[in-house]
Write a protein that holds these residues in place. Structure first.
Motif, short mmCIF file in Angstrom:
data_model
loop_
_atom_site.label_atom_id
_atom_site.label_comp_id
_atom_site.label_asym_id
_atom_site.label_seq_id
_atom_site.Cartn_x
_atom_site.Cartn_y
_atom_site.Cartn_z
N MET A 1 0.84 -1.19 0.00
CA MET A 1 0.00 0.00 0.00
C MET A 1 0.88 1.24 0.00
O MET A 1 1.79 1.37 0.80
N LEU A 509 -6.46 4.54 5.43
CA LEU A 509 -7.80 4.31 4.87
C LEU A 509 -8.29 5.52 4.08
O LEU A 509 -9.42 5.53 3.58
N CYS A 549 -5.22 -2.12 8.24
CA CYS A 549 -5.86 -1.25 7.25
C CYS A 549 -5.67 -1.81 5.85
O CYS A 549 -6.58 -1.73 5.00
N ARG A 553 -8.75 -2.70 3.39
CA ARG A 553 -8.91 -2.15 2.04
C ARG A 553 -9.18 -3.28 1.04
O ARG A 553 -10.00 -3.14 0.13
N PHE A 573 -9.97 1.64 -4.61
CA PHE A 573 -10.64 2.22 -3.43
C PHE A 573 -9.93 3.52 -3.10
O PHE A 573 -8.71 3.54 -2.91
N GLY A 575 -10.92 5.64 -0.55
CA GLY A 575 -11.24 6.09 0.80
C GLY A 575 -12.70 6.40 0.98
O GLY A 575 -13.26 6.21 2.05
#
Lengths: 760, 155
Positions: A1, A509, A549, A553, A573, A575
């Motif tokens: 991420m 996030l 997190c 996700r 995604f 958020g």
């Protein structure tokens, strides 16, 4: 991420700030039921004694007295009050109540009653026959003393720490790398000195306290002002000899800890009363009790030998630490390690080092964990010795450090062989030097009125969590309307980790901070976390948040793919929504949160644990400017400059407050806070009248800046901040005084009297 | 004995004993903002206003409050929130256990001091100990609070 910092590295306010500043009832004693039994401990007036008879007949007749417990009423199963990962290195040397009294203040009986007045009255009527024994009060004579503090057969050491109750030894050991003696013999300059630090009290404003009750299932519920909820559960199970499944521990808001509450100082007393009576029970320690029967810093005497060649390059360091664990061994075997492991590695140049130690039992109050945890003591000694060495060589004290300090990329043989991946110590030194205007002020300026100003310097390091031991876990849930619940097992004790961990989650996030609800801590609900100590919370729990997190996700994308009826790898995604850049499909997080509450088989919950094989050190440089009166020896702190490398500052305001607060505590340790005993073993500084905490008039001007490195194994590059900040004031202030008037004081606190006696 | 006093604007009649402190009575009446840190008048946590003057309730007999006007943080919520917002903006409330006592004394200081010079402020608040913050953040908060609504900084 790969996420950007939006909330991280900003000074958001603490989530609990409003409740705290408006005085809402959020602390332990504010929440205790009104019908709690009041619990107090009758304490030994003798440093070493055996209890014969305890006559409780009259006391039991006092109106309102519900229960009086003596050593005959408790399990004969030894345990430790140290909040550490099982099996604890601290020996199992305690009973809830023992027949042998090992310090003035040791628990002789537990009294519980309906009112404080009844309990106080009953305590005065209990008659205890003590057989008074010879105490061991001098920790220099404790090892192999003919008087044993723990002669009992069921004393037990669970870990190989060199403990031997037949020698009054709580731990001993050592290590050597290279030939120290030979290298020191070849050195052009050698300093050999002994330094002495005291058993300082954490003196958090909220004293030790806890209350307990039985819940609807008959389980023992314990609400405690603690840093270590899960350790409290295990320790109570050991102490009470009941299954852990029968205990629940809850932490409300905490009025400061600083390590004091990493020891289960008070919880066992109401717990056993509740178990015996079925009634809710609470104990609130007075400040007097918190001073005489608690968990202060280990008193240490540290001998340092350090040598350099003619150019000022260090060749060898030899450290021997004698540590006084007092009557019980809480944190004894572990604190002592830091006195060497977090001082010697500050220097890259020595070709050899040796570190050896003994930790002894005495008939003083038991020691415990206090911010810095042994590093503070070791750094006072080693940094003072380096300053004395510089004086001997005739070298500037910043210069000797620039030549020898550890640097990024170094392998540190005295720090478990770890490689230093993040270190801005050199930048910290350069900046501190600028801020202090070191070159202009060093070593001293005569003020012409009988007073001289001097400047002093020290470096410090700490760790970030206990490598290979500490475990942090979090659980994350998505709720309707798309807000998250972050369940943590780490304990916010005022430091703000409920907020800073939410900052990490918020960036991972990509949502607003208000979308993260934080819950901590309750052992029935929170995921396991070893607790908030050892500078572990942001470094470890923060990484657990990052992991959880990431998993969340992924699960959100799964759900999005299901609801949008398309392939997951076509989706992103951001958020607030799951969307398909190519096809234009999208569903909001809010809709996902609401939809999963109807006809759903997959809970949107993510959990992660994190442990670390390394403990990356934060670094710091502290510089003090003092003004010393040549006639009286009185030293006034004028200015304190500190530059810290804690990696990324997750919340700069809170990191600054940690630093300023730790410095003030360190200033207290350096100049004011003393613990001494009478020849009968009574502790003298048993209130804030005698134990002088620095007030806002005593801390001078404190100036803090950050020089951040980036730690690749930490969340957003963060290391730790909580403990390192207390480590520089003692050596820096001692050195500033020496620079001003030539008085080198090697025993803390540095009082006017000690300075006066050393002024040449 | 029975005493009569105003607590946060409300007249109350209360039974107290000769040796009960105002601190104990206030907690008994549900004023949980009032904390105790030392029992020896050293820490300032138990500060309340009696007739507008800061008093250390841990060492102030409840009987002495007879006929007086007593204010705790429960009775100064608006002011607490206002000054508290400056404290929180610095992160200087930290554990928050000493905040109520400090805030009561800041409110008293605001009324009592003619000049908010830094040395005066520090001296006035010297009896309010804090073990978390090192005082610097509190000082920044007090300065911003006292100069709120002004363009210049008074101290």
């Amino acid at each position: 991420m790969n996420v950007k910092m939006r909330t991280v590295n900003t000074s958001v306010q603490k989530k609990d700030a409003k409740a705290l500043v408006t005085g809402k009832p959020v602390f332990t004693d504010d929440l205790a039921p009104g019908d709690c039994l009041i619990v107090k401990v009758l304490r030994s007036p003798h440093a070493h004694a055996l209890i014969g008879q305890i006559d409780t007949e009259k006391a039991n007749k006092v109106d309102g007295i519900v229960c009086i417990l003596t050593y005959q009423d408790v399990p004969n199963k030894r345990f430790t009050m140290a909040g550490q990962t099982y099996p604890e290195p601290s020996p199992y040397d305690r009973l809830i109540l023992d027949q042998r009294m090992r310090f003035v203040g040791d628990a002789a009986a537990i009294v519980a009653g309906e009112t404080e007045e009844a309990v106080d009255h009953a305590m005065r009527l209990i008659k205890v026959d003590y057989e008074v024994l010879e105490p061991v009060l001098d920790f220099r004579k404790a090892k192999d003393h003919k008087v044993l503090i723990h002669p009992e057969d069921n004393w037990e050491s669970l870990c190989p720490v060199g403990a031997d109750n037949r020698r009054n030894l709580c731990a001993c050991g050592g290590e050597e790398h290279g030939d120290v003696n030979e290298l020191l013999e070849q050195c052009d300059y050698v300093v050999e000195q002994v330094y002495h630090t005291k058993a300082n009290q954490q003196a958090m404003m909220e004293t030790f306290r806890a209350y307990s009750y039985l819940d609807a299932y008959g389980r023992l519920n314990m609400v405690a002002s603690t840093q270590v909820t899960f350790h409290v559960r295990r320790i109570l199970a050991h102490a009470l000899d009941i299954p852990k499944s029968r205990i629940r521990v809850i932490k409300p808001r905490i009025g400061g800890g600083f390590g004091a509450k990493q020891t289960v100082v008070a919880e066992v007393y109401p717990a056993i009363v509740t178990m015996k009576t079925g009634r809710a029970a609470k104990i609130i320690y007075s400040r007097y009790e918190s001073q005489i029967a608690s968990s202060p810093r280990h008193e240490m005497e540290i001998r340092v030998r350090v040598g350099a060649d003619k150019n000022g390059i260090l060749q060898a360091i030899d450290v021997y630490t004698l540590s006084n664990t007092g009557a019980y061994g809480e944190h004894g075997p572990t604190t002592v390690g830091l006195s060497g492991h977090k001082s010697i590695p500050l220097y890259r140049t020595p070709r050899a080092f040796r570190f050896a130690y003994d930790v002894v039992y005495t008939n003083c109050m038991s020691a415990g964990a206090y911010r810095g945890y042994g590093a503070t003591q070791g750094i006072f000694a080693v940094e003072s010795a380096i300053n004395e060495l510089a004086e001997k060589i005739g070298m500037d004290k910043v210069k000797i450090r620039e030549l020898n300090m550890v640097r990024e990329g170094d392998i540190m043989p005295a720090y478990y062989g770890e490689t230093l991946n993040s270190c801005a110590l050199d930048r910290c030194m350069a900046r501190a030097k600028e801020m202090m205007e070191w070159d202009r002020k060093y070593p001293s300026v005569d003020m012409g009125n009988g007073k001289v100003r001097g400047v002093g310097v020290a470096m410090a390091m700490q760790g970030s969590a206990i490598s290979g031991v500490d475990v942090a876990s979090v659980e994350l849930r998505l709720n309707d309307d798309g807000f998250y619940t972050l369940m943590i097992g780490a304990s916010d004790m005022g430091t703000g980790c409920d907020t800073t961990l939410a900052q990490v989650a918020s960036d991972c996030l990509e949502c607003d901070l208000d979308q993260i609800v934080v819950h901590g801590t309750d052992t029935d609900v929170s995921p396991y976390d070893s607790g908030s100590y050892a500078s572990s919370t942001m470094y470890l729990t923060g990484m657990a948040v990052v992991k959880a997190c990431g998993e969340m996700r992924d699960k959100i994308l799964d759900k999005g793919a299901e609801y949008l009826s398309c392939e997951k790898d076509t989706l992103e995604f951001d958020g607030s929504r799951v969307w398909q850049p190519a096809g234009g499909l999208e569903i909001s997080l809010k809709d996902i949160g609401n939809k999963v509450m109807c006809s759903n088989n997959n809970m949107l919950s993510a959990g992660a644990s994190h442990t670390s094989p390394v403990s990356p050190p934060p670094f710091m440089v502290g510089m003090a400017e003092v003004e010393v009166d040549k006639e009286t020896g009185e030293a006034e702190l004028i200015d304190y400059v500190a530059v810290v490398d804690c990696g990324t500052t997750i919340n700069p305001n809170l990191a600054r407050i940690q630093t300023e607060g730790g410095l003030a505590q360190g200033i207290g340790m350096a100049l004011y806070e003393d613990i001494t005993y009478t020849d009968k073993g009574q502790m003298i500084q048993n209130s804030f009248m005698q134990y002088k905490l620095p007030s806002r008039l005593d801390v001078g001007n404190i100036r803090v800046e950050f020089e951040s490195s980036y730690e690749p194994t930490g969340p957003f590059g963060a290391k730790s901040i909580g403990e390192i900040v207390i480590n520089t004031p003692s050596p820096a202030i001692a050195d500033a005084i020496a620079s001003a008037v030539g008085a080198r004081v090697r025993e803390l606190p540095i009082t006017a009297e000690k300075v006066y006696r050393e002024i040449k | 004995m029975q005493i009569e006093f105003t607590l946060n604007g409300r007249l109350i009649y209360e039974e107290t004993s000769d040796d009960e402190t105002l601190f104990h009575l206030l907690r008994r009446k549900g004023c949980y903002s009032v904390k105790c840190g030392c029992e020896t008048e050293n820490c300032g946590l138990c500060t309340v206003l009696v007739n507008g003057v800061s008093r250390l309730s841990c060492s102030y007999l409840a009987a002495r409050a007879d006929g007086c006007d007593v204010v705790t943080l429960e009775g100064a919520q608006k002011e607490a929130e206002e000054f508290g917002s400056f404290l929180a903006a610095e992160g200087a409330e930290q554990c928050g256990f000493c905040s109520p006592g400090l805030i009561m004394n800041v409110l008293a200081m605001e009324k009592e001091l003619d000049s908010y010079e830094e040395e005066n402020v520090k001296e006035y608040l010297a009896g309010n100990l804090c073990r978390c913050s090192g005082y610097m953040g509190q000082l920044r908060a007090v300065k911003s609070y006292l100069s709120r609504g002004e363009n210049r900084n008074e101290c």
